[in-house]
Design an enzyme around this catalytic site. Structure first.
Site, PDB file in Angstrom:
ATOM      1  CB  THR A 188     -29.197 -25.302   7.213  1.00  0.00           C
ATOM      2  OG1 THR A 188     -30.380 -26.017   7.348  1.00  0.00           O
ATOM      3  CG2 THR A 188     -29.239 -25.022   5.659  1.00  0.00           C
ATOM      4  CG  ASP A 229     -35.770 -21.108  13.108  1.00  0.00           C
ATOM      5  OD1 ASP A 229     -34.916 -21.205  12.259  1.00  0.00           O
ATOM      6  OD2 ASP A 229     -36.438 -21.926  13.678  1.00  0.00           O
ATOM      7  NE  ARG A 286     -44.960 -12.213  14.017  1.00  0.00           N
ATOM      8  CZ  ARG A 286     -44.485 -11.112  14.345  1.00  0.00           C
ATOM      9  NH1 ARG A 286     -44.747  -9.973  13.822  1.00  0.00           N
ATOM     10  NH2 ARG A 286     -43.613 -11.194  15.244  1.00  0.00           N
ATOM     11  N   GLY A 333     -27.342 -23.701  11.785  1.00  0.00           N
ATOM     12  CA  GLY A 333     -26.005 -24.225  12.173  1.00  0.00           C
ATOM     13  C   GLY A 333     -25.906 -25.549  11.204  1.00  0.00           C
ATOM     14  CG  HIS A 377     -38.010 -27.674   8.435  1.00  0.00           C
ATOM     15  ND1 HIS A 377     -39.328 -27.167   8.171  1.00  0.00           N
ATOM     16  CD2 HIS A 377     -37.838 -26.795   9.439  1.00  0.00           C
ATOM     17  CE1 HIS A 377     -39.812 -26.480   8.606  1.00  0.00           C
ATOM     18  NE2 HIS A 377     -38.878 -25.795   9.795  1.00  0.00           N
ATOM     19  CG  ASP A 406     -38.651 -20.913  17.667  1.00  0.00           C
ATOM     20  OD1 ASP A 406     -39.541 -20.130  18.603  1.00  0.00           O
ATOM     21  OD2 ASP A 406     -37.836 -21.873  18.253  1.00  0.00           O
ATOM     22  CG  HIS A 461     -38.251 -25.370  15.978  1.00  0.00           C
ATOM     23  ND1 HIS A 461     -38.283 -26.797  15.624  1.00  0.00           N
ATOM     24  CD2 HIS A 461     -37.859 -24.603  14.825  1.00  0.00           C
ATOM     25  CE1 HIS A 461     -37.434 -26.845  14.451  1.00  0.00           C
ATOM     26  NE2 HIS A 461     -37.445 -25.466  13.963  1.00  0.00           N
ATOM     27  CG  ASP A 490     -40.657 -32.093   5.954  1.00  0.00           C
ATOM     28  OD1 ASP A 490     -41.729 -32.494   5.358  1.00  0.00           O
ATOM     29  OD2 ASP A 490     -39.821 -33.021   6.556  1.00  0.00           O
ATOM     30  CB  SER A 538     -29.358 -25.854  15.894  1.00  0.00           C
ATOM     31  OG  SER A 538     -30.651 -26.665  15.505  1.00  0.00           O
ATOM     32  N   GLY A 539     -31.556 -23.844  14.598  1.00  0.00           N
ATOM     33  CA  GLY A 539     -32.843 -23.396  14.537  1.00  0.00           C
ATOM     34  C   GLY A 539     -33.817 -23.413  15.757  1.00  0.00           C
TER      35      GLY A 539
END
Length: 126
Positions: free
Chosen positions: A41, A65, A101, A39, A12, A95, A92, A85, A59-60
Site C-alpha cells: 500500500t 498490521d 480493535r 508495504g 487490502h 490481524d 490474516h 475488502d 506487508s500486512g
C-alpha cells in the site's frame, strides 16, 4: 520525530488502487501528516504521490498490521484509514481484527471505507 501527526494507511489487495487514487485526490491534506503504511500500500501511495512523507512497514500479513497496531498503542498513530475488502477471504483476518480493535480501544478516528475516509480528510481541512 516530527511534530506533524501520523496517519496510517492500509488497503487490502482489491482496494490498493482505490487507496492510491484517494491519496492522489487528497495529496494536499495528506501532506500535513507523516504517513505510515503497510508495504505494498505504501508503495502504491508513493507511486501516486512521490512527495508525501510515507514510511513503508512490512506487508500486512507479514507483520505490518501488528507494527501499525503497536504504533497506535504507543500513541504515535493518531488516525487509521484502512480500505477493507469484505468480499475477499483473508488468511490474516485475526490481524485485521486486532488492528481495528486497537484503534477502537485507543479511540482514534478510523475509516474502513472511502466514504468515511473522505469525511475524515474533509474534517482535517476545516
Amino acid at each position: 520525530m516530527s511534530d506533524r501527526p501520523c496517519i496510517a494507511l492500509i488497503a487490502h489487495d482489491q482496494k490498493k488502487a482505490e487507496m492510491a487514487e484517494f491519496a492522489r485526490r487528497h495529496q494536499v491534506a495528506l501532506s500535513r501528516f507523516r504517513i505510515v503504511a503497510t508495504g505494498t500500500t505504501g508503495g502504491r501511495v508513493l507511486e501516486a504521490c512521490p512527495t508525501l512523507d510515507v514510511t513503508r512497514l512490512k506487508s500486512g500479513p507479514l507483520g505490518g498490521d501488528q507494527q501499525i497496531g503497536a504504533m497506535i498503542a504507543t500513541g504515535e498513530v493518531s488516525m487509521l484509514i484502512f480500505f477493507t475488502d469484505p468480499l475477499t477471504p483473508l488468511p490474516h483476518d485475526v490481524d485485521v481484527k486486532a488492528l481495528t480493535r486497537l484503534a477502537t480501544v485507543y479511540d482514534i478516528p478510523m475509516a474502513l471505507n472511502r466514504a468515511t475516509a473522505e469525511k475524515l480528510i474533509d474534517f482535517q481541512l476545516t
